[in-house]
Design a protein around this motif. Sequence first.
Motif, PDB file in Angstrom:
ATOM      1  N   LYS A 151       9.402   4.797   3.792  1.00  0.00           N
ATOM      2  CA  LYS A 151       8.929   4.072   4.970  1.00  0.00           C
ATOM      3  C   LYS A 151       8.754   5.068   6.109  1.00  0.00           C
ATOM      4  O   LYS A 151       9.532   6.007   6.257  1.00  0.00           O
ATOM      5  CB  LYS A 151       9.924   2.994   5.389  1.00  0.00           C
ATOM      6  N   SER A 152       7.714   4.847   6.910  1.00  0.00           N
ATOM      7  CA  SER A 152       7.474   5.722   8.055  1.00  0.00           C
ATOM      8  C   SER A 152       8.437   5.362   9.186  1.00  0.00           C
ATOM      9  O   SER A 152       9.167   4.372   9.104  1.00  0.00           O
ATOM     10  CB  SER A 152       6.024   5.573   8.523  1.00  0.00           C
ATOM     11  N   ARG A 170       4.923   3.926   2.874  1.00  0.00           N
ATOM     12  CA  ARG A 170       4.173   5.156   2.593  1.00  0.00           C
ATOM     13  C   ARG A 170       3.805   5.180   1.124  1.00  0.00           C
ATOM     14  O   ARG A 170       4.648   4.962   0.268  1.00  0.00           O
ATOM     15  CB  ARG A 170       5.013   6.364   2.955  1.00  0.00           C
ATOM     16  N   HIS A 171       2.532   5.418   0.830  1.00  0.00           N
ATOM     17  CA  HIS A 171       1.993   5.468  -0.532  1.00  0.00           C
ATOM     18  C   HIS A 171       2.282   4.189  -1.315  1.00  0.00           C
ATOM     19  O   HIS A 171       2.799   4.238  -2.428  1.00  0.00           O
ATOM     20  CB  HIS A 171       2.526   6.693  -1.283  1.00  0.00           C
ATOM     21  N   HIS A 229       6.303   1.253   8.397  1.00  0.00           N
ATOM     22  CA  HIS A 229       5.218   1.019   7.442  1.00  0.00           C
ATOM     23  C   HIS A 229       5.522   1.716   6.116  1.00  0.00           C
ATOM     24  O   HIS A 229       6.169   2.752   6.077  1.00  0.00           O
ATOM     25  CB  HIS A 229       3.892   1.518   8.003  1.00  0.00           C
ATOM     26  N   TYR A 281       6.599   1.810  -3.493  1.00  0.00           N
ATOM     27  CA  TYR A 281       6.262   2.748  -2.418  1.00  0.00           C
ATOM     28  C   TYR A 281       7.234   3.917  -2.435  1.00  0.00           C
ATOM     29  O   TYR A 281       8.316   3.845  -3.001  1.00  0.00           O
ATOM     30  CB  TYR A 281       6.247   2.053  -1.055  1.00  0.00           C
TER      31      TYR A 281
END
Length: 75
Positions: free
Chosen positions: A57-58, A64-65, A62, A54
């Motif tokens: 992280k958001s 991201r990508h 969560h 990835y």
Amino acid sequence: MLYVGKIEHGFEGAAAQELQRRLKPLVRKTQPFAKRILNSAIWVEPRLAAEIEYRAKSANGHLRHPFFKGLREDL
């Protein structure tokens, strides 16, 4: 166990079929998380470990990508 989002990329060909075969016996009717997730996914018992790539992280934690790289057999 913590929910960090869903993975939608990286599932291709024979590897995707093998993953589906291994997940099918683990299907469950309820989510495996104490905090309910608003998602109409098919939930499975958390018995396999996957390698996920990835970008970040958001703010809510969560991924991201996210991209599925494969199952971890060394754990």
